[in-house]
Motif scaffolding. Structure first.
Motif, PDB file in Angstrom:
ATOM      1  N   CYS A  42      44.687  39.230  25.346  1.00 49.89           N
ATOM      2  CA  CYS A  42      43.330  39.779  25.372  1.00 49.89           C
ATOM      3  C   CYS A  42      42.435  38.765  26.078  1.00 49.89           C
ATOM      4  O   CYS A  42      42.730  37.570  26.115  1.00 49.89           O
ATOM      5  N   PHE A  43      41.321  39.265  26.635  1.00 50.56           N
ATOM      6  CA  PHE A  43      40.498  38.421  27.492  1.00 50.56           C
ATOM      7  C   PHE A  43      39.141  39.076  27.719  1.00 50.56           C
ATOM      8  O   PHE A  43      38.964  40.272  27.463  1.00 50.56           O
ATOM      9  N   PRO A  44      38.152  38.320  28.218  1.00 54.01           N
ATOM     10  CA  PRO A  44      36.874  38.929  28.577  1.00 54.01           C
ATOM     11  C   PRO A  44      37.037  39.793  29.834  1.00 54.01           C
ATOM     12  O   PRO A  44      37.865  39.496  30.703  1.00 54.01           O
ATOM     13  N   PHE A  45      36.247  40.826  29.922  1.00 54.07           N
ATOM     14  CA  PHE A  45      36.238  41.634  31.136  1.00 54.07           C
ATOM     15  C   PHE A  45      35.784  40.798  32.327  1.00 54.07           C
ATOM     16  O   PHE A  45      34.778  40.086  32.259  1.00 54.07           O
ATOM     17  N   GLY A  46      36.522  40.899  33.445  1.00 56.82           N
ATOM     18  CA  GLY A  46      35.966  40.452  34.710  1.00 56.82           C
ATOM     19  C   GLY A  46      35.037  41.529  35.227  1.00 56.82           C
ATOM     20  O   GLY A  46      35.326  42.722  35.096  1.00 56.82           O
ATOM     21  N   ARG A  47      33.906  41.130  35.840  1.00 55.83           N
ATOM     22  CA  ARG A  47      32.926  42.132  36.265  1.00 55.83           C
ATOM     23  C   ARG A  47      32.401  41.791  37.656  1.00 55.83           C
ATOM     24  O   ARG A  47      32.211  40.622  37.998  1.00 55.83           O
ATOM     25  N   ASN A  48      32.179  42.843  38.467  1.00 55.42           N
ATOM     26  CA  ASN A  48      31.578  42.655  39.790  1.00 55.42           C
ATOM     27  C   ASN A  48      30.073  42.503  39.610  1.00 55.42           C
ATOM     28  O   ASN A  48      29.289  43.399  39.850  1.00 55.42           O
ATOM     29  N   ASN A  49      29.698  41.316  39.200  1.00 54.58           N
ATOM     30  CA  ASN A  49      28.337  41.083  38.735  1.00 54.58           C
ATOM     31  C   ASN A  49      27.985  39.623  38.982  1.00 54.58           C
ATOM     32  O   ASN A  49      28.799  38.724  38.730  1.00 54.58           O
ATOM     33  N   ALA A  50      26.785  39.394  39.469  1.00 52.41           N
ATOM     34  CA  ALA A  50      26.279  38.034  39.634  1.00 52.41           C
ATOM     35  C   ALA A  50      25.002  37.899  38.822  1.00 52.41           C
ATOM     36  O   ALA A  50      23.988  38.531  39.139  1.00 52.41           O
ATOM     37  N   TYR A  51      25.085  37.160  37.723  1.00 49.15           N
ATOM     38  CA  TYR A  51      23.910  36.827  36.925  1.00 49.15           C
ATOM     39  C   TYR A  51      23.144  38.079  36.498  1.00 49.15           C
ATOM     40  O   TYR A  51      21.941  38.214  36.730  1.00 49.15           O
ATOM     41  N   ASN A  52      23.906  39.004  35.893  1.00 51.53           N
ATOM     42  CA  ASN A  52      23.375  40.244  35.320  1.00 51.53           C
ATOM     43  C   ASN A  52      22.873  41.230  36.362  1.00 51.53           C
ATOM     44  O   ASN A  52      22.025  42.072  36.065  1.00 51.53           O
ATOM     45  N   HIS A  53      23.407  41.160  37.563  1.00 55.50           N
ATOM     46  CA  HIS A  53      23.111  42.162  38.579  1.00 55.50           C
ATOM     47  C   HIS A  53      24.420  42.642  39.209  1.00 55.50           C
ATOM     48  O   HIS A  53      25.272  41.848  39.607  1.00 55.50           O
ATOM     49  N   ARG A  54      24.537  43.966  39.283  1.00 54.42           N
ATOM     50  CA  ARG A  54      25.722  44.586  39.866  1.00 54.42           C
ATOM     51  C   ARG A  54      25.839  44.244  41.346  1.00 54.42           C
ATOM     52  O   ARG A  54      24.856  44.249  42.091  1.00 54.42           O
ATOM     53  N   VAL A  55      27.060  43.949  41.775  1.00 53.24           N
ATOM     54  CA  VAL A  55      27.347  43.766  43.195  1.00 53.24           C
ATOM     55  C   VAL A  55      28.457  44.758  43.548  1.00 53.24           C
ATOM     56  O   VAL A  55      29.631  44.525  43.286  1.00 53.24           O
ATOM     57  N   SER A  56      28.059  45.879  44.111  1.00 56.23           N
ATOM     58  CA  SER A  56      29.004  46.927  44.479  1.00 56.23           C
ATOM     59  C   SER A  56      29.711  46.565  45.779  1.00 56.23           C
ATOM     60  O   SER A  56      29.356  45.603  46.466  1.00 56.23           O
ATOM     61  N   ALA A  57      30.701  47.389  46.136  1.00 54.43           N
ATOM     62  CA  ALA A  57      31.342  47.207  47.441  1.00 54.43           C
ATOM     63  C   ALA A  57      30.332  47.379  48.554  1.00 54.43           C
ATOM     64  O   ALA A  57      30.421  46.719  49.601  1.00 54.43           O
ATOM     65  N   ALA A  58      29.348  48.260  48.349  1.00 54.83           N
ATOM     66  CA  ALA A  58      28.305  48.448  49.360  1.00 54.83           C
ATOM     67  C   ALA A  58      27.450  47.197  49.496  1.00 54.83           C
ATOM     68  O   ALA A  58      27.129  46.759  50.610  1.00 54.83           O
ATOM     69  N   ALA A  59      27.072  46.599  48.361  1.00 54.00           N
ATOM     70  CA  ALA A  59      26.248  45.389  48.424  1.00 54.00           C
ATOM     71  C   ALA A  59      27.036  44.223  49.010  1.00 54.00           C
ATOM     72  O   ALA A  59      26.496  43.424  49.781  1.00 54.00           O
ATOM     73  N   GLY A  60      28.309  44.112  48.647  1.00 59.54           N
ATOM     74  CA  GLY A  60      29.091  42.970  49.092  1.00 59.54           C
ATOM     75  C   GLY A  60      29.570  43.065  50.525  1.00 59.54           C
ATOM     76  O   GLY A  60      29.572  42.075  51.253  1.00 59.54           O
ATOM     77  N   TYR A  61      29.977  44.270  50.953  1.00 62.41           N
ATOM     78  CA  TYR A  61      30.583  44.420  52.283  1.00 62.41           C
ATOM     79  C   TYR A  61      29.639  45.025  53.322  1.00 62.41           C
ATOM     80  O   TYR A  61      29.877  44.880  54.518  1.00 62.41           O
ATOM     81  N   LEU A  62      28.593  45.708  52.861  1.00 62.12           N
ATOM     82  CA  LEU A  62      27.604  46.245  53.807  1.00 62.12           C
ATOM     83  C   LEU A  62      26.292  45.512  53.610  1.00 62.12           C
ATOM     84  O   LEU A  62      25.227  46.106  53.411  1.00 62.12           O
ATOM     85  N   ASP A  63      26.371  44.192  53.657  1.00 61.05           N
ATOM     86  CA  ASP A  63      25.181  43.355  53.526  1.00 61.05           C
ATOM     87  C   ASP A  63      24.329  43.474  54.785  1.00 61.05           C
ATOM     88  O   ASP A  63      24.700  44.128  55.761  1.00 61.05           O
ATOM     89  N   GLU A  64      23.191  42.823  54.766  1.00 60.55           N
ATOM     90  CA  GLU A  64      22.226  42.982  55.862  1.00 60.55           C
ATOM     91  C   GLU A  64      22.803  42.556  57.208  1.00 60.55           C
ATOM     92  O   GLU A  64      22.610  43.221  58.230  1.00 60.55           O
ATOM     93  N   SER A  65      23.549  41.449  57.240  1.00 60.38           N
ATOM     94  CA  SER A  65      24.074  40.987  58.528  1.00 60.38           C
ATOM     95  C   SER A  65      25.133  41.950  59.061  1.00 60.38           C
ATOM     96  O   SER A  65      25.224  42.164  60.278  1.00 60.38           O
ATOM     97  N   THR A  66      25.938  42.533  58.164  1.00 65.01           N
ATOM     98  CA  THR A  66      26.932  43.522  58.605  1.00 65.01           C
ATOM     99  C   THR A  66      26.239  44.756  59.157  1.00 65.01           C
ATOM    100  O   THR A  66      26.635  45.305  60.202  1.00 65.01           O
TER     101      THR A  66
END
Length: 569
Positions: free
Chosen positions: A195-219
């Motif tokens: 058993c273990f804590p959930f890993g989460r796509n989250n930085a400091y209580n904010h969701r980071v979706s695939a859209a946020a991570g891979y379709l960032d402003e520079s992309t």
């Protein structure tokens, strides 16, 4: 318009592929998404900050007309299923980023054995050793730095460690240890029961979706990348047996967009439907829907898999509740071995949630959900006509394999024993066999009505007596009282069959395999067998279901297929 590549679907895989293929400025890339966009500077706060199901089942986030049949159907035809069973609405994202934008922010890899199994099933080059570098490329682990953890990727991973868990969840961890299920800080290190804590796509209580991570402003500023949100693909365009474009509807108009290669990333429900409407699928089914057969591939739409799920609702004593400052209620995940003689090790999963919802009522309720990580019941997706506006027929066929039902029953007893014994019982006021009804799920939404209703219900719960019984009576299905379910095998089966639902992890419907395998839909490079210029890259190509939620694995598929495309494989 003409592009080198068209990607149909801006979900977890599609966003990855759009980023990777557009790195080369000499290639032109078009990403098409049926739902709205979520540009980095204008991500709605409900997506950015909410832990779970933001804007639940709104047309701006979900395919609201999609339904699925969940009961086992034996040899019944779709017409017989529809005549005798009632469908449930089935959540599938319709927004840039797909499930990573709206689901629970859970980021867990499958086990190494899951991917070695893919290779054994004919997906050459998809074993663990080949998949691990792709996982590491995705991840920016904020907690750990080991050879198994990615540190420089576009999707952050963080965990809520036990120091911040509810006393109820901590007690459950202790109980797991009493059953020889050890605790790990990092699920990436798991090789056996744990058993273990959930890993989460989250930085400091904010969701980071695939859209946020891979379709960032520079992309997004790349001149060779066109992003077309709120654009629905109506059909694929072919020149003979080669896919050369798509027909789309956007801004109320129908137009054609041409390409050198098309990658379908529309998910395990809509990707096979798009293929079948293009004449790629089971020949007789296509003819029955007045569709000319372009490639007779009987595997299209078959092998529909999910993680079936059920659980207990728990009314927590005040001293067992989760502190308000902890934003995400998903605390502990457990993968362990059922010991069923016909199932592999580490075949089960369990989730402890410290709160049902971030409301006055939800804070007093917890859930313990469980089910087979390696489920054997299979369903299918079929067309209900050639019209692209008509959702396909979806039947999951949960519990059709006796191994799944057997493991549900044994796990229900296992969990109930934990809930009624020390150390967990000291935090439990009561618990009951859960039926996760849509009406209860809707109470999690942040509306004035829900706030008022939830506040009244919470006060009655705290008061005890008749008021508490009245509130719990509304949550508990009277057909399945706890004592009766635990004492009567048939009643337990009735509860499981009535309450089982999917974990919104559909996969397998365009199964990857050897090109000579008649049940395979795509080869190990993602190329659709029997036609040219067309690939599929999403959860639908998984040969078997991994022992984890599918978000991270789907992004891994995006990374790996991108590599193969760029290598001209």
């Amino acid at each position: 318009m003409r592009f080198d590549y068209i990607i149909v679907g801006g979900g977890s895989a599609g966003c990855v592929i759009a980023n990777r293929l557009s790195v080369d400025a000499r290639s032109t890339v078009c990403l098409i998404e049926a739902g709205p966009d979520t540009p980095p500077e204008t991500v709605p706060d409900s997506i950015y900050s909410d832990a779970f199901l933001p804007d639940y089942f709104q047309p701006s986030r979900y395919w609201t007309e999609l339904e699925a049949y969940t009961e086992p159907f034996g040899n019944m035809s779709p017409q017989e299923v529809k005549a005798s069973m009632k469908p449930r609405r089935y959540e599938q994202a319709r927004v840039m980023g797909g499930g990573s934008t709206v689901n629970a922010q859970v980021l867990i890899r499958g086990l190494a054995a899951d991917y070695d199994e893919w290779e054994e099933m004919g997906a050459a080059g998809w074993g663990w050793d080949e998949c691990l570098p792709c996982f590491r490329r995705i991840e920016r682990d904020l907690d750990f730095d080991t050879p198994l953890n990615g540190r420089e990727g576009r999707i952050p991973i963080r965990r809520t460690f036990p120091e911040h868990w509810s006393p109820f969840a901590l007690a459950f961890r202790e109980a797991a240890g009493q059953h020889n299920i050890p605790y790990l800080d990092d699920s990436h290190q798991q090789t056996g029961d744990a058993c273990f804590p959930f890993g989460r796509n989250n930085a400091y209580n904010h969701r980071v979706s695939a859209a946020a991570g891979y379709l960032d402003e520079s992309t997004r500023r790349r001149r060779n990348l066109a992003i077309m949100p709120e654009t629905v693909v109506q059909s694929l365009v072919f020149d003979g047996h080669k896919a050369v474009g798509v027909e789309v509807r956007r801004n109320g108009k129908v137009e054609r967009i041409m390409a050198g290669e098309i990658v379908i990333s529309a998910g395990a429900i809509h990707s096979p439907a798009l293929l079948m409407r293009a004449g790629i699928g089971p020949g007789q089914d296509l003819r029955d829907n007045s569709i000319a057969v372009r490639a007779d591939r009987p595997g299209v739409g078959q092998n529909l898999l999910d993680h079936p799920l059920i659980g207990f609702g728990v009314h927590l004593k005040r001293e067992g509740q989760l502190a308000d400052y902890v934003r995400n209620g998903f605390l502990m995940h457990m993968r362990w071995s059922s010991g069923h003689p016909e199932c592999p090790p580490v075949d089960m999963k369990l989730t402890v949630s410290g709160r049902f919802a971030f409301t006055a009522l939800g804070k007093r309720l917890a859930t313990v959900n469980f089910g087979p990580n390696k489920a054997y019941s299979k369903g299918y997706v079929r067309l209900q006509g050639p019209d692209p506006a008509t959702e396909p027929f979806v039947a999951f066929n949960y519990l059709s394999d006796s191994r799944d039902l057997d493991r549900f029953k044994s796990t229900a007893r296992f969990v109930s024993n934990i809930l009624t014994a020390s150390p967990v019982s000291q935090y439990v006021s009561s618990f009951w066999p859960g039926i996760y009804a849509a009406s209860l799920r809707n109470l999690t939404q942040k509306t004035t009505f829900n706030q008022v209703l939830g506040g009244i219900a919470a006060t009655l719960l705290d008061a005890g007596g008749i008021g508490r019984n009245m509130v719990l009576g509304a949550a508990i299905d009277k057909r399945f009282p706890l004592d009766g379910v635990l004492a009567d095998e048939k009643l337990m089966e009735g509860w499981i069959k009535a309450g089982v639902q999917g974990d919104w992890h559909p996969c397998g419907t365009c199964r990857m395999g050897d090109a000579g395998d008649p049940g395979a839909v795509v080869d190990p490079q993602g190329r659709v067998i029997g036609v040219e210029g067309l690939r599929v890259a999403d959860a639908s190509i998984m040969p078997s279901i991994p022992s984890a939620n599918l978000n991270l694995t789907t992004m891994m598929i995006g990374e790996r297929i991108s590599d193969l495309i760029l290598q001209k494989a």
